[in-house]
Design a protein around this motif. Structure first.
Motif, short mmCIF file in Angstrom:
data_model
loop_
_atom_site.label_atom_id
_atom_site.label_comp_id
_atom_site.label_asym_id
_atom_site.label_seq_id
_atom_site.Cartn_x
_atom_site.Cartn_y
_atom_site.Cartn_z
N ILE A 21 0.87 -1.17 0.00
CA ILE A 21 0.00 0.00 0.00
C ILE A 21 0.90 1.22 0.00
N THR A 22 0.78 2.03 -1.04
CA THR A 22 1.54 3.28 -1.09
C THR A 22 0.56 4.42 -0.81
N SER A 23 0.90 5.23 0.16
CA SER A 23 0.00 6.31 0.55
C SER A 23 0.82 7.53 0.95
N ALA A 24 1.54 8.06 0.00
CA ALA A 24 2.33 9.26 0.25
C ALA A 24 1.59 10.46 -0.31
N GLY A 25 1.52 11.51 0.46
CA GLY A 25 0.85 12.69 -0.03
C GLY A 25 1.31 13.94 0.69
N ILE A 26 2.07 14.76 -0.02
CA ILE A 26 2.40 16.08 0.50
C ILE A 26 2.01 17.10 -0.55
N ASN A 27 1.97 18.34 -0.13
CA ASN A 27 1.71 19.42 -1.07
C ASN A 27 2.48 20.64 -0.59
N ALA A 28 2.73 21.52 -1.50
CA ALA A 28 3.38 22.78 -1.16
C ALA A 28 2.33 23.72 -0.57
N THR A 29 2.73 24.51 0.41
CA THR A 29 1.81 25.51 0.94
C THR A 29 1.57 26.59 -0.10
N ILE A 47 8.22 12.80 -3.34
CA ILE A 47 7.46 12.02 -2.36
C ILE A 47 6.24 11.36 -3.00
N ASN A 48 5.41 12.14 -3.68
CA ASN A 48 4.14 11.62 -4.18
C ASN A 48 4.28 10.64 -5.34
N LEU A 49 5.28 10.82 -6.17
CA LEU A 49 5.40 9.99 -7.37
C LEU A 49 6.65 9.11 -7.34
N ASN A 50 7.81 9.71 -7.13
CA ASN A 50 9.04 8.90 -7.14
C ASN A 50 9.06 7.88 -6.01
N GLY A 51 8.64 8.28 -4.82
CA GLY A 51 8.62 7.35 -3.69
C GLY A 51 7.73 6.15 -3.97
N LEU A 52 6.57 6.42 -4.55
CA LEU A 52 5.65 5.33 -4.92
C LEU A 52 6.33 4.40 -5.93
N PHE A 53 6.93 4.98 -6.97
CA PHE A 53 7.58 4.16 -8.00
C PHE A 53 8.67 3.27 -7.39
N TYR A 54 9.51 3.84 -6.54
CA TYR A 54 10.61 3.06 -5.98
C TYR A 54 10.10 1.90 -5.12
N CYS A 55 9.04 2.12 -4.37
CA CYS A 55 8.46 1.04 -3.57
C CYS A 55 7.89 -0.06 -4.47
N VAL A 56 7.13 0.34 -5.49
CA VAL A 56 6.56 -0.64 -6.43
C VAL A 56 7.69 -1.41 -7.12
N HIS A 57 8.68 -0.70 -7.59
CA HIS A 57 9.81 -1.31 -8.29
C HIS A 57 10.51 -2.35 -7.41
N SER A 58 10.56 -2.09 -6.11
CA SER A 58 11.23 -3.01 -5.18
C SER A 58 10.45 -4.30 -4.94
N GLY A 69 0.13 -10.81 -6.27
CA GLY A 69 0.29 -9.73 -5.31
C GLY A 69 -0.67 -8.61 -5.64
N LEU A 70 -0.90 -7.78 -4.65
CA LEU A 70 -1.80 -6.64 -4.79
C LEU A 70 -1.05 -5.38 -4.41
N ILE A 71 -1.18 -4.38 -5.25
CA ILE A 71 -0.61 -3.06 -4.99
C ILE A 71 -1.76 -2.06 -4.95
N ILE A 72 -1.89 -1.37 -3.84
CA ILE A 72 -2.91 -0.32 -3.70
C ILE A 72 -2.17 1.01 -3.62
N ASN A 73 -2.41 1.85 -4.61
CA ASN A 73 -1.78 3.17 -4.65
C ASN A 73 -2.83 4.23 -4.34
N VAL A 74 -2.59 5.00 -3.29
CA VAL A 74 -3.51 6.07 -2.95
C VAL A 74 -3.17 7.28 -3.81
N SER A 75 -4.10 7.63 -4.66
CA SER A 75 -3.98 8.81 -5.51
C SER A 75 -4.77 9.93 -4.85
#
Length: 188
Positions: A21-29, A47-58, A69-75
């Motif tokens: 489960i990838t659930s990274a979410g930040i935003n700029a103020t 954080i929002n895109l590259n971090g998700l990719f690296y986890c999935v890739h691993s 396997g199941l991958i749940i990506n929080v968009s």
């Protein structure tokens, strides 16, 4: 890399990885083009895109080897409905999460791997503090709550492996986007 070490530790203990489960979410103020800095853009993308990719890739090699396997990506709602409120960096990365999830399903379904994009509308989490005008306590009480998202993730995880839910949208009943209440103040 850090994510590869995490995968190695999980495999050493459990011998397999069935769900990510990838659930990274930040935003700029300061998030709109007239005030968004390149450093803030890079932080959100990393954080929002590259971090998700690296986890999935691993995890993909392990999931391929175990034939499932199941991958749940929080968009985000912003992945489908970009707005000035959420800004270009957040909008672009959350749309990118949708594309990465579709790519996983396109390329990995023959290995029994399935991926779901979970697209929440407003959720009462700390990221709301980064908004130019954070919602009130009363407004947050009517939003999707973290435990609601947990139930949505559990639902996706309990589906049989023959079933892939490609996208799931979860929004508040009082969807402030629908009624025009959620807007961004001008940056200037």
């Amino acid at each position: 890399m850090l994510w590869d070490l995490a995968v190695d530790k999980i495999l050493a203990k459990h011998k397999r990885i069935d769900i990510l489960i990838t659930s990274a979410g930040i935003n700029a103020t300061k998030r709109n083009f007239d005030v968004l800095t390149t450093d803030a853009w890079d932080d959100v993308v990393n954080i929002n895109l590259n971090g998700l990719f690296y986890c999935v890739h691993s995890v993909l090699p392990t999931m391929r080897a175990q034939k499932g396997g199941l991958i749940i990506n929080v968009s985000s709602w912003a992945g489908l409905h970009p707005s000035k409120l959420t800004g270009p960096a957040y909008n672009a990365t959350k749309r990118g999460v949708l594309a990465l999830t579709e790519s996983i399903n396109t390329e990995e379904c023959a290995y029994g791997i399935r991926a779901s994009s979970l697209l929440p509308g407003e959720v009462a989490t700390p990221i709301l503090e980064k908004r130019p005008v954070p919602p009130t306590t009363e407004q947050r009480a009517r939003m999707v709550q973290p435990e609601d998202m947990g139930k949505a993730i559990l639902f996706l995880a309990q589906m049989p492996s023959r079933t892939c839910i490609n996208q799931m949208i979860v929004s508040p009943t009082l969807n402030r986007h629908f009624i025009g209440v959620v807007t961004a103040p001008l940056s200037k």
